[in-house]
Design an enzyme around this catalytic site. Structure first.
Site, PDB file in Angstrom:
ATOM      1  N   GLN A  98      -3.262 -10.049 -18.180  1.00  0.00           N
ATOM      2  CA  GLN A  98      -1.855 -10.429 -18.364  1.00  0.00           C
ATOM      3  C   GLN A  98      -1.210 -10.654 -16.997  1.00  0.00           C
ATOM      4  OE1 GLN A  98       0.161  -7.775 -21.558  1.00  0.00           O
ATOM      5  NE2 GLN A  98      -1.514  -6.545 -20.717  1.00  0.00           N
ATOM      6  N   ASP A 101      -0.830 -12.063 -10.672  1.00  0.00           N
ATOM      7  CA  ASP A 101      -0.971 -11.897  -9.219  1.00  0.00           C
ATOM      8  C   ASP A 101      -2.258 -12.488  -8.640  1.00  0.00           C
ATOM      9  OD1 ASP A 101      -1.544  -8.365  -9.903  1.00  0.00           O
ATOM     10  OD2 ASP A 101      -2.999  -9.990  -9.847  1.00  0.00           O
ATOM     11  N   HIS A 116      -1.323 -15.226 -18.974  1.00  0.00           N
ATOM     12  CA  HIS A 116       0.082 -15.457 -18.635  1.00  0.00           C
ATOM     13  C   HIS A 116       0.244 -16.349 -17.409  1.00  0.00           C
ATOM     14  CE1 HIS A 116       1.189 -11.471 -20.868  1.00  0.00           C
ATOM     15  NE2 HIS A 116       0.971 -12.468 -21.691  1.00  0.00           N
ATOM     16  N   CYS A 152       7.850 -35.992  -9.411  1.00  0.00           N
ATOM     17  CA  CYS A 152       9.056 -36.734  -9.871  1.00  0.00           C
ATOM     18  C   CYS A 152      10.303 -36.337  -9.100  1.00  0.00           C
ATOM     19  CB  CYS A 152       9.270 -36.483 -11.373  1.00  0.00           C
ATOM     20  SG  CYS A 152       9.836 -34.807 -11.753  1.00  0.00           S
ATOM     21  N   SER A 190       1.155  -1.397 -20.786  1.00  0.00           N
ATOM     22  CA  SER A 190       2.047  -0.610 -21.663  1.00  0.00           C
ATOM     23  C   SER A 190       1.873  -1.032 -23.115  1.00  0.00           C
ATOM     24  CB  SER A 190       3.504  -0.797 -21.218  1.00  0.00           C
ATOM     25  OG  SER A 190       3.826  -2.186 -21.215  1.00  0.00           O
ATOM     26  N   GLU A 216      -0.190   6.601 -18.744  1.00  0.00           N
ATOM     27  CA  GLU A 216       0.626   7.325 -19.732  1.00  0.00           C
ATOM     28  C   GLU A 216       0.280   6.849 -21.133  1.00  0.00           C
ATOM     29  OE1 GLU A 216       4.540   6.186 -18.425  1.00  0.00           O
ATOM     30  OE2 GLU A 216       4.181   4.077 -18.868  1.00  0.00           O
TER      31      GLU A 216
HETATM   32  C1  BV8 Z   1       4.826 -15.547 -27.704  1.00  0.00           C
HETATM   33  C2  BV8 Z   1       4.440 -13.726 -17.148  1.00  0.00           C
HETATM   34  C3  BV8 Z   1       4.918 -17.038 -29.523  1.00  0.00           C
HETATM   35  C4  BV8 Z   1       5.765 -13.887 -16.490  1.00  0.00           C
HETATM   36  C5  BV8 Z   1       4.741 -12.170 -19.007  1.00  0.00           C
HETATM   37  C6  BV8 Z   1      11.664 -12.662 -29.449  1.00  0.00           C
HETATM   38  C7  BV8 Z   1      11.618 -14.007 -29.088  1.00  0.00           C
HETATM   39  C8  BV8 Z   1      10.477 -14.602 -28.624  1.00  0.00           C
HETATM   40  C9  BV8 Z   1       9.314 -13.850 -28.511  1.00  0.00           C
HETATM   41  C10 BV8 Z   1       9.390 -12.532 -28.866  1.00  0.00           C
HETATM   42  C11 BV8 Z   1      10.530 -11.924 -29.341  1.00  0.00           C
HETATM   43  N1  BV8 Z   1      10.250 -10.611 -29.608  1.00  0.00           N
HETATM   44  C12 BV8 Z   1       8.959 -10.358 -29.298  1.00  0.00           C
HETATM   45  C13 BV8 Z   1       8.437 -11.507 -28.862  1.00  0.00           C
HETATM   46  C14 BV8 Z   1       7.129 -11.705 -28.423  1.00  0.00           C
HETATM   47  C15 BV8 Z   1       7.156 -11.528 -26.895  1.00  0.00           C
HETATM   48  C16 BV8 Z   1       6.991 -10.043 -26.610  1.00  0.00           C
HETATM   49  O1  BV8 Z   1       5.914  -9.531 -26.804  1.00  0.00           O
HETATM   50  N2  BV8 Z   1       8.081  -9.369 -26.193  1.00  0.00           N
HETATM   51  C17 BV8 Z   1       7.978  -7.944 -25.913  1.00  0.00           C
HETATM   52  C18 BV8 Z   1       8.880  -7.589 -24.743  1.00  0.00           C
HETATM   53  C19 BV8 Z   1       8.352  -7.187 -27.185  1.00  0.00           C
HETATM   54  N3  BV8 Z   1       6.024 -12.273 -26.422  1.00  0.00           N
HETATM   55  C20 BV8 Z   1       6.175 -13.518 -26.031  1.00  0.00           C
HETATM   56  O2  BV8 Z   1       7.232 -14.104 -25.962  1.00  0.00           O
HETATM   57  C21 BV8 Z   1       4.874 -14.218 -25.723  1.00  0.00           C
HETATM   58  N4  BV8 Z   1       4.824 -15.477 -26.386  1.00  0.00           N
HETATM   59  O3  BV8 Z   1       4.939 -14.600 -28.429  1.00  0.00           O
HETATM   60  O4  BV8 Z   1       4.721 -16.849 -28.151  1.00  0.00           O
HETATM   61  C22 BV8 Z   1       6.408 -17.191 -29.714  1.00  0.00           C
HETATM   62  C23 BV8 Z   1       7.028 -18.293 -29.151  1.00  0.00           C
HETATM   63  C24 BV8 Z   1       8.393 -18.471 -29.392  1.00  0.00           C
HETATM   64  C25 BV8 Z   1       9.089 -17.551 -30.170  1.00  0.00           C
HETATM   65  C26 BV8 Z   1       8.456 -16.434 -30.704  1.00  0.00           C
HETATM   66  C27 BV8 Z   1       7.104 -16.234 -30.469  1.00  0.00           C
HETATM   67  C28 BV8 Z   1       4.762 -14.460 -24.233  1.00  0.00           C
HETATM   68  C29 BV8 Z   1       4.666 -13.140 -23.524  1.00  0.00           C
HETATM   69  C30 BV8 Z   1       4.340 -13.388 -22.041  1.00  0.00           C
HETATM   70  C31 BV8 Z   1       5.502 -12.950 -21.179  1.00  0.00           C
HETATM   71  N5  BV8 Z   1       5.145 -13.119 -19.789  1.00  0.00           N
HETATM   72  N6  BV8 Z   1       4.376 -12.393 -17.748  1.00  0.00           N
HETATM   73  C32 BV8 Z   1       5.839 -13.061 -15.240  1.00  0.00           C
HETATM   74  O5  BV8 Z   1       4.926 -12.266 -14.949  1.00  0.00           O
HETATM   75  O6  BV8 Z   1       6.840 -13.240 -14.542  1.00  0.00           O
HETATM   76  S1  BV8 Z   1       4.629 -10.624 -19.632  1.00  0.00           S
HETATM   77  C33 BV8 Z   1       4.625  -9.436 -18.442  1.00  0.00           C
HETATM   78  O7  BV8 Z   1       4.459  -8.208 -19.154  1.00  0.00           O
HETATM   79  C34 BV8 Z   1       3.478  -9.468 -17.463  1.00  0.00           C
HETATM   80  O8  BV8 Z   1       2.545 -10.488 -17.638  1.00  0.00           O
HETATM   81  C35 BV8 Z   1       2.795  -8.141 -17.731  1.00  0.00           C
HETATM   82  O9  BV8 Z   1       1.458  -8.152 -17.479  1.00  0.00           O
HETATM   83  C36 BV8 Z   1       3.074  -8.008 -19.166  1.00  0.00           C
HETATM   84  C37 BV8 Z   1       2.796  -6.731 -19.835  1.00  0.00           C
HETATM   85  O10 BV8 Z   1       3.269  -5.705 -19.037  1.00  0.00           O
HETATM   86  P1  BV8 Z   1       2.159  -4.709 -18.468  1.00  0.00           P
HETATM   87  O11 BV8 Z   1       1.120  -5.508 -17.768  1.00  0.00           O
HETATM   88  O12 BV8 Z   1       1.695  -3.837 -19.560  1.00  0.00           O
HETATM   89  O13 BV8 Z   1       2.974  -3.947 -17.373  1.00  0.00           O
HETATM   90  P2  BV8 Z   1       3.943  -2.691 -17.604  1.00  0.00           P
HETATM   91  O14 BV8 Z   1       4.665  -2.475 -16.335  1.00  0.00           O
HETATM   92  O15 BV8 Z   1       4.712  -2.878 -18.874  1.00  0.00           O
HETATM   93  O16 BV8 Z   1       2.937  -1.477 -17.872  1.00  0.00           O
HETATM   94  C38 BV8 Z   1       2.056  -1.054 -16.868  1.00  0.00           C
HETATM   95  C39 BV8 Z   1       1.278   0.111 -17.445  1.00  0.00           C
HETATM   96  O17 BV8 Z   1       0.337   0.546 -16.461  1.00  0.00           O
HETATM   97  C40 BV8 Z   1       2.165   1.306 -17.748  1.00  0.00           C
HETATM   98  O18 BV8 Z   1       1.813   1.815 -19.021  1.00  0.00           O
HETATM   99  C41 BV8 Z   1       1.811   2.318 -16.658  1.00  0.00           C
HETATM  100  O19 BV8 Z   1       1.834   3.653 -17.138  1.00  0.00           O
HETATM  101  C42 BV8 Z   1       0.411   1.949 -16.342  1.00  0.00           C
HETATM  102  N7  BV8 Z   1       0.004   2.231 -14.971  1.00  0.00           N
HETATM  103  C43 BV8 Z   1       0.767   2.226 -13.847  1.00  0.00           C
HETATM  104  N8  BV8 Z   1      -0.030   2.500 -12.777  1.00  0.00           N
HETATM  105  C44 BV8 Z   1      -1.297   2.645 -13.256  1.00  0.00           C
HETATM  106  C45 BV8 Z   1      -1.281   2.481 -14.652  1.00  0.00           C
HETATM  107  N9  BV8 Z   1      -2.380   2.574 -15.416  1.00  0.00           N
HETATM  108  C46 BV8 Z   1      -3.547   2.833 -14.788  1.00  0.00           C
HETATM  109  N10 BV8 Z   1      -3.655   3.002 -13.452  1.00  0.00           N
HETATM  110  C47 BV8 Z   1      -2.550   2.926 -12.660  1.00  0.00           C
HETATM  111  N11 BV8 Z   1      -2.675   3.119 -11.331  1.00  0.00           N
END
Ligand code: BV8
Length: 253
Positions: A98, A101, A116, A152, A190, A216
């Site tokens: 996901q 980077d 992504h 463009c 997460s 976590e």
């Molecule tokens: C889609 C690119 C169909 C950009 C990212 C309402 C309207 C529209 C869509 C939705 C909606 N409600 C829900 C949705 C679906 C939505 C979604 O899932 N929303 C969530 C917030 C509920 N998804 C979408 O929109 C996707 N498309 O569904 O298309 C559609 C189309 C139109 C309408 C409806 C549906 C597209 C999703 C892609 C979004 N883009 N990134 C950018 O990066 O700028 S997502 C972004 O979050 C990053 O890519 C990231 O990777 C991703 C997930 O986050 P995590 O990687 O999990 O990172 P996070 O910080 O959250 O967690 C890190 C974890 O690591 C933690 O648990 C932590 O404890 C742990 N950790 C920390 N350190 C360590 C560790 N673990 C191990 N070792 C360590 N050292």
């Protein structure tokens, strides 16, 4: 269930799929999305990583991406990336990330699907035909913000998938295909962003042994066969070490 058992499952797996999130890059210094350092000027990722936010204020969104690019430019792959890259050299191993980077690329990971997109690639916001194909621009700083499309002259956007945008069909297909595996590892995510967060459930449906390595508890923790709490940069090398101790095995060393 301990690391030895998980290592054994990985050793015996003909097909291993690894899903990674921001937690895999945390030890490299890349801010995660929802951790303490995930905020930028008090904005949440969901506030800025949308087409609506970009349409309203492209300069502000580009300032966020330029800040992230600058931070990531100074980061290097960590031990978690290197273990995953080593495993990816073996047939049957696929990596779905996901993360935008590109640290998996810099660690020479094979069979990688960047669902992504990449923060180092841009595409045309104004929809010109040539600008639909992302181009790479690794300049830090990027120059004047917001950058223009070289084809463009219109507005360029980061070639990443924003909330509310669909994944590229080819990437979604490859990710779904990768859920047909013997072992599915979800690492450093997460597990709240879909469709990525649905992949582990799809893998279970296909009969895969599922494991989570995360700092976590997540919404996926209760569904996987084993949930290991710890840093990916520490846990993955320990598993690799257990695999290396095994008498030489055909699948994975
Ligand atoms: C889609 C690119 C169909 C950009 C990212 C309402 C309207 C529209 C869509 C939705 C909606 N409600 C829900 C949705 C679906 C939505 C979604 O899932 N929303 C969530 C917030 C509920 N998804 C979408 O929109 C996707 N498309 O569904 O298309 C559609 C189309 C139109 C309408 C409806 C549906 C597209 C999703 C892609 C979004 N883009 N990134 C950018 O990066 O700028 S997502 C972004 O979050 C990053 O890519 C990231 O990777 C991703 C997930 O986050 P995590 O990687 O999990 O990172 P996070 O910080 O959250 O967690 C890190 C974890 O690591 C933690 O648990 C932590 O404890 C742990 N950790 C920390 N350190 C360590 C560790 N673990 C191990 N070792 C360590 N050292």
């Amino acid at each position: 269930m301990d690391l030895t058992t998980l290592a054994g499952r990985i050793r015996d797996a003909r097909r291993l799929t690894i899903l990674t999130g921001a937690g895999v890059s945390a030890a490299s210094g890349v801010p995660t999305f929802r951790g303490q350092d995930g905020l930028w000027r008090q904005y949440r990722a969901e506030d800025l990583a949308t087409p609506q936010a970009f349409g309203r204020n492209p300069r502000l969104v580009w300032e966020w991406y330029a800040w992230r690019r600058e931070k990531i430019a100074g980061c290097r792959p960590n031990a978690a990336h290197h273990v995953i890259a080593a495993w990816s050299q073996h047939a049957g191993c696929r990596v779905v990330t996901q993360n935008v980077d590109d640290l998996h690329i810099r660690a020479a990971t094979r069979e990688l699907v960047r669902i992504h997109g990449s923060i180092w690639e841009l595409s045309c916001w104004d929809g010109c035909a040539q600008g639909a194909t992302p181009w790479r621009d690794e300049r830090v700083p990027l120059g004047d913000l917001p950058p223009s499309c070289p084809h463009c002259g219109g507005l360029a956007r980061p070639a990443v998938v924003w909330f509310g945008e669909s994944l590229h069909p080819r990437h979604l297909h490859a990710a779904m295909d990768a859920t047909e595996c013997d072992v599915f590892l979800t690492v450093g995510t997460s597990a709240i962003v879909y469709p990525a967060a649905g992949l582990v459930h799809e893998a279970r449906r296909h009969g895969a042994f599922t494991a989570e390595i995360n700092l976590e508890e997540t919404p996926a923790s209760g569904s996987v066969d084993v949930a290991i709490h710890g840093g990916a940069e520490a846990i993955l090398p320990r598993i690799a070490e257990l695999l290396n101790r095994e008498p030489s095995t055909p699948n994975r060393t």
